[in-house]
Design a protein around this motif. Structure first.
Motif, PDB file in Angstrom:
ATOM      1  N   GLU A 143       0.826  -1.206   0.000  1.00 22.81           N
ATOM      2  CA  GLU A 143       0.000   0.000   0.000  1.00 22.81           C
ATOM      3  C   GLU A 143       0.861   1.258   0.000  1.00 22.81           C
ATOM      4  O   GLU A 143       0.513   2.261  -0.621  1.00 22.81           O
ATOM      5  CB  GLU A 143      -0.939   0.001   1.212  1.00 22.81           C
ATOM      6  CG  GLU A 143      -2.027  -1.064   1.155  1.00 22.81           C
ATOM      7  CD  GLU A 143      -2.904  -0.923  -0.080  1.00 22.81           C
ATOM      8  OE1 GLU A 143      -3.235   0.228  -0.442  1.00 22.81           O
ATOM      9  OE2 GLU A 143      -3.253  -1.958  -0.684  1.00 22.81           O
ATOM     10  N   TRP A 144       2.000   1.187   0.685  1.00 17.15           N
ATOM     11  CA  TRP A 144       2.910   2.337   0.716  1.00 17.15           C
ATOM     12  C   TRP A 144       3.433   2.642  -0.684  1.00 17.15           C
ATOM     13  O   TRP A 144       3.521   3.803  -1.085  1.00 17.15           O
ATOM     14  CB  TRP A 144       4.073   2.047   1.667  1.00 17.15           C
ATOM     15  CG  TRP A 144       5.034   3.196   1.817  1.00 17.15           C
ATOM     16  CD1 TRP A 144       4.957   4.222   2.716  1.00 17.15           C
ATOM     17  CD2 TRP A 144       6.209   3.444   1.031  1.00 17.15           C
ATOM     18  NE1 TRP A 144       6.012   5.095   2.547  1.00 17.15           N
ATOM     19  CE2 TRP A 144       6.797   4.638   1.516  1.00 17.15           C
ATOM     20  CE3 TRP A 144       6.823   2.776  -0.022  1.00 17.15           C
ATOM     21  CZ2 TRP A 144       7.962   5.175   0.981  1.00 17.15           C
ATOM     22  CZ3 TRP A 144       7.987   3.308  -0.566  1.00 17.15           C
ATOM     23  CH2 TRP A 144       8.545   4.490  -0.065  1.00 17.15           C
ATOM     24  N   LYS A 188       1.926   2.037  -3.490  1.00 20.20           N
ATOM     25  CA  LYS A 188       0.823   2.592  -4.274  1.00 20.20           C
ATOM     26  C   LYS A 188       0.595   4.063  -3.947  1.00 20.20           C
ATOM     27  O   LYS A 188       0.295   4.869  -4.829  1.00 20.20           O
ATOM     28  CB  LYS A 188      -0.458   1.789  -4.014  1.00 20.20           C
ATOM     29  CG  LYS A 188      -0.423   0.376  -4.580  1.00 20.20           C
ATOM     30  CD  LYS A 188      -1.652  -0.424  -4.200  1.00 20.20           C
ATOM     31  CE  LYS A 188      -2.900   0.101  -4.855  1.00 20.20           C
ATOM     32  NZ  LYS A 188      -4.070  -0.770  -4.587  1.00 20.20           N
ATOM     33  N   GLU A 189       0.769   4.418  -2.684  1.00 17.49           N
ATOM     34  CA  GLU A 189       0.470   5.783  -2.249  1.00 17.49           C
ATOM     35  C   GLU A 189       1.636   6.751  -2.415  1.00 17.49           C
ATOM     36  O   GLU A 189       1.429   7.957  -2.551  1.00 17.49           O
ATOM     37  CB  GLU A 189       0.040   5.767  -0.779  1.00 17.49           C
ATOM     38  CG  GLU A 189      -1.279   5.045  -0.537  1.00 17.49           C
ATOM     39  CD  GLU A 189      -1.611   4.938   0.936  1.00 17.49           C
ATOM     40  OE1 GLU A 189      -0.862   5.538   1.754  1.00 17.49           O
ATOM     41  OE2 GLU A 189      -2.603   4.265   1.279  1.00 17.49           O
ATOM     42  N   ASN A 190       2.864   6.233  -2.411  1.00 20.74           N
ATOM     43  CA  ASN A 190       4.034   7.116  -2.376  1.00 20.74           C
ATOM     44  C   ASN A 190       4.917   7.065  -3.611  1.00 20.74           C
ATOM     45  O   ASN A 190       5.992   7.672  -3.628  1.00 20.74           O
ATOM     46  CB  ASN A 190       4.885   6.785  -1.141  1.00 20.74           C
ATOM     47  CG  ASN A 190       4.168   7.093   0.153  1.00 20.74           C
ATOM     48  OD1 ASN A 190       4.180   8.220   0.626  1.00 20.74           O
ATOM     49  ND2 ASN A 190       3.522   6.087   0.729  1.00 20.74           N
ATOM     50  N   THR A 191       4.503   6.333  -4.634  1.00 21.76           N
ATOM     51  CA  THR A 191       5.279   6.283  -5.876  1.00 21.76           C
ATOM     52  C   THR A 191       4.343   6.452  -7.068  1.00 21.76           C
ATOM     53  O   THR A 191       3.126   6.360  -6.926  1.00 21.76           O
ATOM     54  CB  THR A 191       6.030   4.940  -6.026  1.00 21.76           C
ATOM     55  OG1 THR A 191       5.078   3.890  -6.265  1.00 21.76           O
ATOM     56  CG2 THR A 191       6.848   4.622  -4.784  1.00 21.76           C
ATOM     57  N   ASN A 192       4.949   6.687  -8.225  1.00 18.00           N
ATOM     58  CA  ASN A 192       4.179   6.783  -9.470  1.00 18.00           C
ATOM     59  C   ASN A 192       4.283   5.501 -10.285  1.00 18.00           C
ATOM     60  O   ASN A 192       4.009   5.495 -11.482  1.00 18.00           O
ATOM     61  CB  ASN A 192       4.686   7.964 -10.309  1.00 18.00           C
ATOM     62  CG  ASN A 192       4.405   9.298  -9.645  1.00 18.00           C
ATOM     63  OD1 ASN A 192       3.343   9.490  -9.057  1.00 18.00           O
ATOM     64  ND2 ASN A 192       5.360  10.213  -9.721  1.00 18.00           N
ATOM     65  N   LYS A 203      13.374   1.651  -2.293  1.00 19.17           N
ATOM     66  CA  LYS A 203      12.024   1.998  -1.852  1.00 19.17           C
ATOM     67  C   LYS A 203      11.710   1.367  -0.502  1.00 19.17           C
ATOM     68  O   LYS A 203      11.053   1.976   0.351  1.00 19.17           O
ATOM     69  CB  LYS A 203      10.994   1.552  -2.895  1.00 19.17           C
ATOM     70  CG  LYS A 203      11.045   2.344  -4.188  1.00 19.17           C
ATOM     71  CD  LYS A 203      10.815   3.827  -3.923  1.00 19.17           C
ATOM     72  CE  LYS A 203      10.919   4.652  -5.193  1.00 19.17           C
ATOM     73  NZ  LYS A 203      10.833   6.111  -4.908  1.00 19.17           N
ATOM     74  N   GLU A 258      13.271   3.355   2.200  1.00 16.13           N
ATOM     75  CA  GLU A 258      12.465   4.551   2.460  1.00 16.13           C
ATOM     76  C   GLU A 258      11.260   4.191   3.325  1.00 16.13           C
ATOM     77  O   GLU A 258      10.900   4.921   4.255  1.00 16.13           O
ATOM     78  CB  GLU A 258      11.988   5.164   1.139  1.00 16.13           C
ATOM     79  CG  GLU A 258      13.076   5.817   0.314  1.00 16.13           C
ATOM     80  CD  GLU A 258      12.524   6.395  -0.981  1.00 16.13           C
ATOM     81  OE1 GLU A 258      11.320   6.744  -1.008  1.00 16.13           O
ATOM     82  OE2 GLU A 258      13.280   6.478  -1.964  1.00 16.13           O
ATOM     83  N   PHE A 259      10.652   3.060   3.016  1.00 15.65           N
ATOM     84  CA  PHE A 259       9.457   2.603   3.732  1.00 15.65           C
ATOM     85  C   PHE A 259       9.742   2.383   5.221  1.00 15.65           C
ATOM     86  O   PHE A 259       8.941   2.755   6.079  1.00 15.65           O
ATOM     87  CB  PHE A 259       8.945   1.315   3.087  1.00 15.65           C
ATOM     88  CG  PHE A 259       7.898   0.590   3.884  1.00 15.65           C
ATOM     89  CD1 PHE A 259       6.643   1.153   4.087  1.00 15.65           C
ATOM     90  CD2 PHE A 259       8.167  -0.661   4.423  1.00 15.65           C
ATOM     91  CE1 PHE A 259       5.673   0.475   4.822  1.00 15.65           C
ATOM     92  CE2 PHE A 259       7.206  -1.342   5.155  1.00 15.65           C
ATOM     93  CZ  PHE A 259       5.957  -0.769   5.355  1.00 15.65           C
ATOM     94  N   LYS A 279      12.116   3.785   6.807  1.00 13.95           N
ATOM     95  CA  LYS A 279      12.793   4.999   7.286  1.00 13.95           C
ATOM     96  C   LYS A 279      14.270   4.755   7.593  1.00 13.95           C
ATOM     97  O   LYS A 279      14.804   5.183   8.622  1.00 13.95           O
ATOM     98  CB  LYS A 279      12.066   5.563   8.514  1.00 13.95           C
ATOM     99  CG  LYS A 279      10.605   5.899   8.238  1.00 13.95           C
ATOM    100  CD  LYS A 279       9.968   6.623   9.394  1.00 13.95           C
ATOM    101  CE  LYS A 279       8.477   6.873   9.148  1.00 13.95           C
ATOM    102  NZ  LYS A 279       8.208   7.590   7.892  1.00 13.95           N
ATOM    103  N   GLU A 293      16.674   5.651   5.160  1.00 13.73           N
ATOM    104  CA  GLU A 293      17.267   6.310   3.994  1.00 13.73           C
ATOM    105  C   GLU A 293      18.763   6.515   4.144  1.00 13.73           C
ATOM    106  O   GLU A 293      19.478   6.717   3.155  1.00 13.73           O
ATOM    107  CB  GLU A 293      16.596   7.664   3.743  1.00 13.73           C
ATOM    108  CG  GLU A 293      15.137   7.570   3.321  1.00 13.73           C
ATOM    109  CD  GLU A 293      14.186   7.710   4.493  1.00 13.73           C
ATOM    110  OE1 GLU A 293      14.606   7.387   5.631  1.00 13.73           O
ATOM    111  OE2 GLU A 293      13.034   8.138   4.279  1.00 13.73           O
TER     112      GLU A 293
END
Length: 270
Positions: free
Chosen positions: A8-9, A11-15, A65, A68-69, A71, A73
């Motif tokens: 879901e992350w 889908k919501e945070n990438t293109n 990614k 990033e998910f 945290k 980074e």
């Protein structure tokens, strides 16, 4: 990993398109099974081994990614830089009549080959087409495909070829009309269909006694655009949807001499 949360992350945070999200998701599943401790040494070992052995370029992007998910980074700048030199492949060029004979000799994937020939799209871009990504236009249709990096790109198909493509799409009542079979893993399904496509193309080509592969559709498309545009590299670059001229030059380099290519580049940049 909480599987649904990462999915879901993405889908919501990438293109990324849906198929790329699934690819990244399954890549991270494999990553977490093999990497027991989340430290830079283990991560870089995983990346290096997979790049070297399987050329799965999406693993590194998926790992970024995922970091990033969760945290983390801070790890990303330390990821190993792995580059594989592309194998030198020789293109095979034929006239329109011969290429259409190749396509006519195919069965289920005939429409995929036809789309490749008309648009210059890559095989997997066409195979992974989602029927909901179709736009009808006045004199044809536009298919929204997933290009490298998960970005969307539109390819135009004029009539009467557009009518043939529409007929196939409408006759196959599936979300992905150019794929056959089923799998819970979309990447596996896509790779299986790519192999089926290769085999079908190979059989058609062997009957004609010539050599030809899926990427030759793109090469021949580039040559046609190059010739009809008056040998303008900028037009070929746009037609192939390249972001850099250096990518286009690899195609043009097979069509012209070094001297001609140098002159064309001079005309663009000077």
């Amino acid at each position: 990993m909480k599987k649904n949360e990462f999915y879901e992350w993405l889908k919501e945070n990438t293109n990324l398109m849906e198929s790329s999200i699934r690819t990244y998701f399954y890549a991270i599943e494999k990553f977490l099974k093999e990497v027991k401790e989340l430290n830079i040494e283990e991560i870089n070992k995983f990346i290096s081994e997979n790049f070297r052995n399987k050329r799965n370029y999406h693993y590194k992007y998926a790992i970024k990614k995922y970091l990033e998910f969760i945290k983390r980074e801070d790890i990303i700048p330390k990821l190993v830089k792995v580059k594989i030199s592309p194998r030198k492949k020789v293109g095979h060029y034929y006239d329109k009549e011969t290429i259409l004979k190749i396509i006519d000799g195919m069965n289920y994937y005939k429409i995929v080959a036809l789309i490749q020939y008309i648009t210059g799209a890559r095989a997997k871009e066409v195979l992974s087409f989602n029927r909901n990504k179709l736009i009808k236009e006045t004199n044809g249709i536009r298919l929204i495909l997933e290009a490298k990096g998960g970005k969307e790109t539109g390819v135009y198909i004029p009539n009467p070829y557009a009518e043939k493509v529409l007929q196939v799409i409408e006759s196959r009542k599936k979300e992905y009309p150019f794929l056959k079979g089923s799998s819970n893993n979309f990447t596996t399904l896509l790779n299986n269909n790519y192999r089926y496509y290769l085999n079908e193309l190979k059989k058609s080509v062997e009957k004609l006694g010539i050599e030809f592969n899926t990427h030759d559709f793109r090469r021949n498309f580039a040559r046609m655009i190059y010739n009809i545009s008056g040998k303008k590299i900028s037009v070929v670059k746009a037609a192939l949807r390249h972001s850099k001229f250096t990518s286009t030059e690899r195609y043009i380099g097979e069509l012209v001499s070094k001297e001609e290519l140098d002159k064309l580049v001079e005309n663009i940049f000077t």
